[in-house]
Scaffold this motif. Structure first.
Motif, PDB file in Angstrom:
ATOM      1  N   GLN A  73     -18.450  34.310   8.316  1.00 22.23           N
ATOM      2  CA  GLN A  73     -19.956  34.862   8.847  1.00 22.23           C
ATOM      3  C   GLN A  73     -20.580  35.530   7.659  1.00 22.23           C
ATOM      4  O   GLN A  73     -21.129  34.930   7.431  1.00 22.23           O
ATOM      5  CB  GLN A  73     -20.056  35.825  10.047  1.00 22.23           C
ATOM      6  N   SER A  74     -19.920  36.696   6.795  1.00 24.41           N
ATOM      7  CA  SER A  74     -20.061  36.844   5.962  1.00 24.41           C
ATOM      8  C   SER A  74     -20.881  36.218   4.557  1.00 24.41           C
ATOM      9  O   SER A  74     -21.641  36.135   4.329  1.00 24.41           O
ATOM     10  CB  SER A  74     -19.422  38.236   5.342  1.00 24.41           C
ATOM     11  N   VAL A  75     -19.617  35.521   4.369  1.00 24.01           N
ATOM     12  CA  VAL A  75     -20.017  34.561   3.478  1.00 24.01           C
ATOM     13  C   VAL A  75     -21.015  33.134   3.968  1.00 24.01           C
ATOM     14  O   VAL A  75     -22.261  32.626   3.255  1.00 24.01           O
ATOM     15  CB  VAL A  75     -18.629  33.858   2.966  1.00 24.01           C
ATOM     16  N   SER A  76     -20.951  33.044   5.360  1.00 22.97           N
ATOM     17  CA  SER A  76     -22.337  31.779   5.802  1.00 22.97           C
ATOM     18  C   SER A  76     -24.035  32.554   5.853  1.00 22.97           C
ATOM     19  O   SER A  76     -24.799  32.181   5.433  1.00 22.97           O
ATOM     20  CB  SER A  76     -21.919  31.200   6.944  1.00 22.97           C
ATOM     21  N   ARG A  77     -23.715  33.738   5.674  1.00 22.04           N
ATOM     22  CA  ARG A  77     -25.194  34.347   5.244  1.00 22.04           C
ATOM     23  C   ARG A  77     -25.913  34.159   3.846  1.00 22.04           C
ATOM     24  O   ARG A  77     -27.656  34.182   3.871  1.00 22.04           O
ATOM     25  CB  ARG A  77     -25.345  36.263   4.922  1.00 22.04           C
ATOM     26  N   TYR A  78     -25.552  33.516   2.467  1.00 19.69           N
ATOM     27  CA  TYR A  78     -25.690  33.186   1.356  1.00 19.69           C
ATOM     28  C   TYR A  78     -26.564  31.783   1.598  1.00 19.69           C
ATOM     29  O   TYR A  78     -25.632  31.149   2.037  1.00 19.69           O
ATOM     30  CB  TYR A  78     -25.425  33.279   0.690  1.00 19.69           C
ATOM     31  N   SER A 102     -21.711  23.608   0.774  1.00 19.62           N
ATOM     32  CA  SER A 102     -23.037  24.108   1.574  1.00 19.62           C
ATOM     33  C   SER A 102     -22.023  23.441   2.703  1.00 19.62           C
ATOM     34  O   SER A 102     -23.317  22.908   3.621  1.00 19.62           O
ATOM     35  CB  SER A 102     -23.849  22.519   1.225  1.00 19.62           C
ATOM     36  N   MET A 103     -21.138  23.832   2.933  1.00 20.71           N
ATOM     37  CA  MET A 103     -20.197  23.761   4.222  1.00 20.71           C
ATOM     38  C   MET A 103     -20.896  24.777   5.298  1.00 20.71           C
ATOM     39  O   MET A 103     -21.624  25.478   4.585  1.00 20.71           O
ATOM     40  CB  MET A 103     -18.485  23.513   4.027  1.00 20.71           C
ATOM     41  N   SER A 104     -21.132  24.138   6.484  1.00 20.04           N
ATOM     42  CA  SER A 104     -20.841  25.214   7.502  1.00 20.04           C
ATOM     43  C   SER A 104     -20.468  26.335   8.183  1.00 20.04           C
ATOM     44  O   SER A 104     -19.032  26.074   7.794  1.00 20.04           O
ATOM     45  CB  SER A 104     -21.653  24.248   9.072  1.00 20.04           C
ATOM     46  N   GLN A 105     -20.478  27.595   8.727  1.00 22.04           N
ATOM     47  CA  GLN A 105     -20.321  28.290   9.322  1.00 22.04           C
ATOM     48  C   GLN A 105     -19.084  27.738  10.216  1.00 22.04           C
ATOM     49  O   GLN A 105     -17.881  28.635  10.463  1.00 22.04           O
ATOM     50  CB  GLN A 105     -21.068  29.118   9.601  1.00 22.04           C
TER      51      GLN A 105
END
Length: 300
Positions: free
Chosen positions: A237-242, A205-208
């Motif tokens: 950015q890509s990984v944080s979309r999930y 649950s870490m932020s972008q």
């Protein structure tokens, strides 16, 4: 151009720098990629060479090799915040020659007899040093976002502040594995390593912003050589979309983020193919081609 021998404003600016003793070379319009064969090594103060270059590429940005000058690249508001925090702790940065870039600022210093190397993120996220072997873009070049570089503070560069010099002189910290040997991430492994790390952080649950800061630090300290910062930010950015993983690792989107090491095929394990003899189920695969041919569309 208004005449046979006239140059563009960028060409005239390049000549002006050369007359002041600043060697320059052409870079892509609205970009930083060198246009001359040997890049920064071709930088010169020779007027005839500069005229030829800017006649051929009238809209070329102006590159300038660092080394005699050390430049602190403050990348956007994020970099300004990190620099402010460092100044509060270490004593500030006096006024010096300063250029406003398309996103942030370039602060110019003299190395003052100290050997200063290029570094990405060593001082902190969004703070880079351009020095020995590096280069910067000079005004009135145009940033990729359409904003022109401009001199904000015009003065002689001051010596590099002692606290910055001290931080840059600190040895690179390395991560130590179970064997006690320092580990470096080499070319061919960097993207996979950072993506796996980002996935692990997102699952927790870490932020972008936190993922990006951690990846930039990991990239600067362990990747050899470091990836360009824009590539690292794209990974974050890509990984944080999930959605962060829940209920045993299953996200709301239906995707499960799993460290790369957990996906590697195990010896003697049964193999199931998604595409016969090509794509193995449950293992990482790569789709490689030239840019802009539809990889992203196909992957969807």
């Amino acid at each position: 151009m208004t005449g046979r021998d006239s140059l563009s404003a960028l060409g005239e600016a390049a000549l002006k720098y050369a007359r002041a003793g600043w060697p320059v070379f052409p870079c892509e319009p609205r970009g930083k990629k060198p246009l001359c064969e040997h890049g920064v090594k071709d930088a010169t103060t020779k007027a005839e060479t500069l005229r030829a270059w800017w006649t051929r590429w009238p809209d070329a940005n102006i590159g300038h090799p660092t080394g005699r000058r050390a430049v602190l690249d403050v990348d956007g508001p994020e970099g300004e915040d990190v620099l402010s925090a460092l100044e509060e702790k270490n004593g500030g940065v006096p006024d010096t020659l300063c250029c406003k870039t398309g996103r942030g600022a370039h602060l110019y210093f003299t190395p003052n007899g100290t050997r200063v190397r290029n570094s990405a993120g060593k001082l902190g996220p969004h703070l880079d040093i351009r020095a020995e072997g590096g280069y910067v873009i000079l005004p009135p070049s145009v940033h990729e976002n359409g904003v022109s570089y401009r001199w904000q503070v015009k003065m002689k560069p001051i010596p590099l502040p002692s606290w910055i010099e001290k931080l840059l002189a600190e040895p690179e910290r390395t991560h130590v594995g179970d064997t006690g040997a320092a580990e470096k991430i080499r070319e061919g492994q960097r993207n996979a390593h950072l993506t796996s790390l980002a996935g692990s952080m997102r699952r927790r649950s870490m932020s972008q912003a936190a993922i990006e800061a951690a990846l930039l630090k990991e990239n600067s300290e362990r990747c050899d050589p470091p990836l360009p910062q824009n590539e690292v930010r794209t990974i974050a950015q890509s990984v944080s979309r999930y959605e962060p993983a829940k209920n045993g690792g299953q996200s709301k989107t239906g995707f499960t983020l799993t460290p790369l090491a957990e996906l590697l095929a195990k010896p003697d394990a049964p193999v199931d193919y998604v595409v016969e003899n090509i794509l193995v189920a449950g293992t990482p695969s790569a789709m490689v081609s030239k840019p802009k041919v539809g990889k992203s569309t196909l992957a969807r």
